[in-house]
Design a protein around this motif. Structure first.
Motif, PDB file in Angstrom:
ATOM      1  N   ARG A 638     -11.976  18.269   0.269  1.00  0.00           N
ATOM      2  CA  ARG A 638     -11.786  16.886  -0.161  1.00  0.00           C
ATOM      3  C   ARG A 638     -10.797  16.804  -1.317  1.00  0.00           C
ATOM      4  NH1 ARG A 638     -17.853  14.149   0.135  1.00  0.00           N
ATOM      5  NH2 ARG A 638     -18.056  14.295   2.404  1.00  0.00           N
ATOM      6  N   TYR A 639     -10.871  17.758  -2.218  1.00  0.00           N
ATOM      7  CA  TYR A 639      -9.902  17.766  -3.310  1.00  0.00           C
ATOM      8  C   TYR A 639      -8.484  17.959  -2.770  1.00  0.00           C
ATOM      9  CZ  TYR A 639     -13.891  18.291  -6.494  1.00  0.00           C
ATOM     10  OH  TYR A 639     -15.052  18.099  -7.197  1.00  0.00           O
ATOM     11  N   LEU A 640      -8.347  18.862  -1.790  1.00  0.00           N
ATOM     12  CA  LEU A 640      -7.037  19.092  -1.193  1.00  0.00           C
ATOM     13  C   LEU A 640      -6.542  17.850  -0.448  1.00  0.00           C
ATOM     14  CD1 LEU A 640      -7.592  22.717   0.176  1.00  0.00           C
ATOM     15  CD2 LEU A 640      -6.077  22.068  -1.700  1.00  0.00           C
ATOM     16  N   SER A 641      -7.469  17.143   0.192  1.00  0.00           N
ATOM     17  CA  SER A 641      -7.075  15.973   0.988  1.00  0.00           C
ATOM     18  C   SER A 641      -6.599  14.813   0.126  1.00  0.00           C
ATOM     19  CB  SER A 641      -8.255  15.519   1.859  1.00  0.00           C
ATOM     20  OG  SER A 641      -9.295  14.995   1.048  1.00  0.00           O
ATOM     21  N   VAL A 642      -6.996  14.777  -1.145  1.00  0.00           N
ATOM     22  CA  VAL A 642      -6.559  13.691  -2.027  1.00  0.00           C
ATOM     23  C   VAL A 642      -5.425  14.125  -2.946  1.00  0.00           C
ATOM     24  CG1 VAL A 642      -8.787  12.519  -1.973  1.00  0.00           C
ATOM     25  CG2 VAL A 642      -8.345  14.249  -3.729  1.00  0.00           C
ATOM     26  N   GLY A 643      -4.844  15.292  -2.663  1.00  0.00           N
ATOM     27  CA  GLY A 643      -3.628  15.666  -3.364  1.00  0.00           C
ATOM     28  C   GLY A 643      -3.730  16.793  -4.363  1.00  0.00           C
ATOM     29  N   LEU A 644      -4.931  17.351  -4.594  1.00  0.00           N
ATOM     30  CA  LEU A 644      -5.045  18.486  -5.517  1.00  0.00           C
ATOM     31  C   LEU A 644      -4.482  19.729  -4.844  1.00  0.00           C
ATOM     32  CD1 LEU A 644      -6.180  19.160  -8.345  1.00  0.00           C
ATOM     33  CD2 LEU A 644      -8.238  19.972  -7.213  1.00  0.00           C
ATOM     34  N   THR A 645      -3.589  20.419  -5.511  1.00  0.00           N
ATOM     35  CA  THR A 645      -2.927  21.590  -4.930  1.00  0.00           C
ATOM     36  C   THR A 645      -3.812  22.828  -5.034  1.00  0.00           C
ATOM     37  OG1 THR A 645      -1.898  22.182  -7.022  1.00  0.00           O
ATOM     38  CG2 THR A 645      -0.685  20.644  -5.597  1.00  0.00           C
TER      39      THR A 645
END
Length: 736
Positions: A638-645
């Motif tokens: 979920r973090y990756l899906s909202v833009g966290l690299t």
């Protein structure tokens, strides 16, 4: 069905199974090792004390008749009551007593003394031995904190080891709440789920527990041999024998098996109370909640720090063992290093440095009195000696009046404020203890030259000094004159029979004691020391008595003498005394080396326990990080899906590792500073003396090692968690 389910889960989740097996193995091994080492250290201390001080627990001293002795032996709880021939003298009989049940010794001993017609003051205890059985007398002046501290560290370590297994199961089971919710929805009963978990626990932990206990016992035997090898050069040390009590094996087995059962039972019981719908909804993932913000981490590390703080709060229960173990280990290690550093400083200042110009070799010649010792000239003529004093000690009393006391002493309160334990009020004044030092004539004449007294062996020298009784600082003692130096004679009396007296001419009053190993007026501030030549002692011995059985020889080697030269002096003395007398010879330089070795050994043992505590915490971190892969994949996706690299996630893991490793230091350092300040204040030691020798390097190495292993755990767990694809991680879990 459940057998097939458990087998399938274990096969398909090897990482989780291995985590539980490793936790069980490490816990069983360390628990067995800790219990075995603790038992062997305890048994060694008991054996050492019995060897050095005798196998007695209580002691009665006084005029004891045969009838009274028989009554003592018939006392119900007494195992043995033997007369100590070595300590008994004249009408004073010393009876050494051992008990069947030691716990009641503090109440039994006064009753036994009453049977013998003696007061409770005639009773003494083997405090050091009783302390090993956790029997503490409030009247014991020594703190005796090392053994209770060692026991407390062992208990904390055992508790933390037990928590490792529980935590490993908790992490594994929490990741499966979703699965068990599905099973419950299709008809699985709570009892069936509990049976499944207990079955898995038995399969995973049986072999590791057996192997861990056996290997722990073997390692303890190796450690005992290692300690004996390291300390084999310590003179007079009793080798530490390795022993193993069957109860130790039973205890460690029972504790680990019960812990495994409880660790599996608790999650199952928890799941049985959750409805199927709630369990299916609970994916175990960690989500960012605004009310759980970590402002400090957010300010220092940005959004990654805030996410890390949220994750740590969500894992608070899972990381409880790690936080506790790492904090306790770091605190225990830091305090241990500081404690032994302070001990070494104190011993050096109060003993080795204090007496480095007082003696190099000390010989105690057993059962020999100075007035019949004929080898003094030969001893004093040995090569390599700067000086050799031969002396004996005796106990006497002296009656003092206010008119005899100096104005400075009277200004401090005089004898009116003295404790009745040391000073006895009488009709004519006060009776004070007057220790007598009896020097051979040659040594006495040499001492006369040092203090400016007439070279005469027909009188005595009075040590005319008293410390400030209102100042307890033993490191900076201020002395004042004890008596007015107008009395030309001194009158000594026999202790306990004050009507038996002897009058002796006073050659000189001085504040300078003979350069000997003895120190006076450290407990009883009112002692009035008298120094006599053996010629005078022969004349008054019959009146005042009180002479000790042993004779002492104090040797000073030449200036700057090294260990080899002192060893040669010791060898010459052994050749001279060995055939005629029973002598115990001490070598100050060798004692210094032995003391440093013993302190290093104690630091190694306690440091090893602290390392074990750290291993417990680090093991918990590894267990949590390797076990949270499945639990945190959805969170990370979920973090990756909202833009966290991925770099941001790695930064988040680094912040988590930094907090886990750094929190123990932040908690420990203020506590350590406060504890060190209290210890230095209690020992009247200047803080800067400790600061110059503070154990900064070992503490820093210990902290860096903790940080390195925590970082490694997060590196392995994070690398595994980041390998999954975004789509796969966001899918709902399926039943294994």
């Amino acid at each position: 069905m459940w057998k097939d389910y458990s087998s399938s889960y274990i096969k398909n989740n090897r990482a989780s199974g291995i985590s539980v097996m490793v936790a069980a193995f490490i816990s069983a091994l360390l628990l067995s090792l800790l219990c075995s080492i603790f038992y062997n250290i305890w048994a060694y201390e008991v054996e050492r004390l019995r060897h050095e001080e005798g196998d007695w627990q209580g002691r009665i001293t006084g005029d004891i008749s045969e009838e009274a002795l028989e009554q003592i032996r018939n006392y119900a709880n007494i195992e043995s009551a033997l007369i100590n021939e070595t300590l008994s003298e004249g009408q004073n009989t010393v009876v050494d007593i051992t008990f069947r049940h030691m716990r009641s010794i503090l109440t039994d001993m006064p009753r036994i003394a009453d049977l013998a017609g003696l007061s409770s003051e005639s009773v003494s205890y083997n405090y050091a031995l009783l302390n090993l059985y956790l029997i503490r007398d409030p009247n014991d002046p020594a703190p005796r904190m090392i053994f209770p501290l060692f026991l407390a560290v062992t208990v904390m370590a055992c508790f933390s080891l037990i928590m490792i297994i529980h935590n490993s199961f908790a992490v594994s089971m929490n990741a499966r709440i979703h699965q068990f919710g599905i099973l419950s929805s299709v008809g699985a009963a709570p009892g069936q789920i509990r049976a499944c978990l207990l079955q898995e626990a038995a399969v995973l932990c049986s072999l590791p527990i057996v192997a861990g206990n056996i290997i722990g016992i073997a390692i303890s035997a190796g450690l005992v041999k290692g300690v004996n090898w390291m300390l084999e050069d310590v003179a007079g040390r009793i080798p530490m024998g390795w022993g193993f009590h069957p109860l130790i094996l039973v205890l460690s087995f029972v504790i680990t098996m019960v812990t495994v059962w409880i660790s599996a039972w608790i999650p199952a019981r928890k799941m049985s109370r959750i409805t199927p719908i709630s369990a299916i909804k609970n994916t175990g993932e960690l989500q960012l909640k605004r009310k759980k913000r970590s402002p400090a981490l957010a300010i220092m590390f940005g959004i990654e720090g805030e996410l890390a703080g949220n994750a740590l709060k969500a894992q608070k229960k899972a990381l409880r063992t790690a936080n506790l173990s790492l904090t306790v280990s770091f605190l225990a290690f830091t305090l241990t290093m500081c404690f032994f550093t302070l001990t070494a400083i104190s011993q050096r200042m109060t003993y080795f440095t204090r007496y480095q110009d007082a003696w190099d070799v000390m010989a105690t010649i057993k059962g020999t009195e100075i007035d019949i010792f004929e080898d003094a000239p030969v001893l004093q003529g040995l090569p390599g000696l700067r000086s050799a004093y031969i002396y004996q000690k005796a106990a006497a009393k002296r009656l003092l009046t206010e008119e005899m006391c100096s104005d400075a002493f009277l200004a401090m309160g005089g004898l009116r404020n003295a404790s009745p334990s040391y000073v006895t009020a009488s009709e004519g004044g006060w009776l004070v203890n007057a220790p007598v030092l009896i020097l051979d004539d040659a040594s006495f004449l040499d001492y006369c030259g040092q203090v400016g007294a007439p070279a005469d062996i027909n009188g005595c020298i009075v040590i005319n000094r008293i410390r400030d009784v209102n100042n307890p600082n033993f490191r900076d003692v201020q002395y004042s004159p004890y008596l007015k130096e107008t009395q030309k004679n001194t009158v000594l009396s026999r202790a306990g029979q004050e009507d038996m007296t002897a009058q002796i001419p006073v050659l000189c009053y001085t504040r300078q004691l003979p350069v000997l190993k003895e120190a006076y007026a450290e407990v009883d501030y009112y002692e009035l020391v008298h120094v006599l030549p053996v010629s005078v002692w022969r004349e008054i011995k019959g009146q005042i008595g009180g002479g000790e059985e042993d004779l002492y020889v104090r040797i000073l080697a030449r200036e700057g003498a090294e260990l080899a030269e002192v060893n040669e002096i010791v060898q010459n003395m052994e050749q001279l005394l060995g055939g005629k007398y029973e002598a115990v010879i001490e070598n100050r330089i060798q004692d210094t080396i032995n003391n440093e070795t013993m302190i290093d050994g104690m630091m190694m043992i306690f440091g090893g326990f602290c390392v074990l505590l750290a291993i417990i915490g680090i093991g918990n971190v590894f267990s949590n990080t390797l076990g949270f892969v499945r639990q945190r994949r959805r969170e990370l996706a979920r973090y990756l899906s909202v833009g966290l690299t991925p770099e941001g996630i790695r930064k988040m893991f680094c912040v988590e590792a930094l907090v886990i490793a750094g929190r123990p230091a932040l908690i420990t350092l203020p506590l350590t500073v406060a504890a060190v300040w209290a210890m230095t204040k209690a020992s009247y030691l200047e803080p800067m003396i400790f600061v110059r020798e503070a154990p900064v390097a070992p503490v820093l190495v210990f902290f860096l090692a903790i940080f390195a292993f925590v970082a490694l755990a997060y590196y392995l767990g994070g690398r595994k968690a980041l390998k999954c694809s975004l789509i796969e991680a966001l899918r709902d879990d399926t039943v294994m």
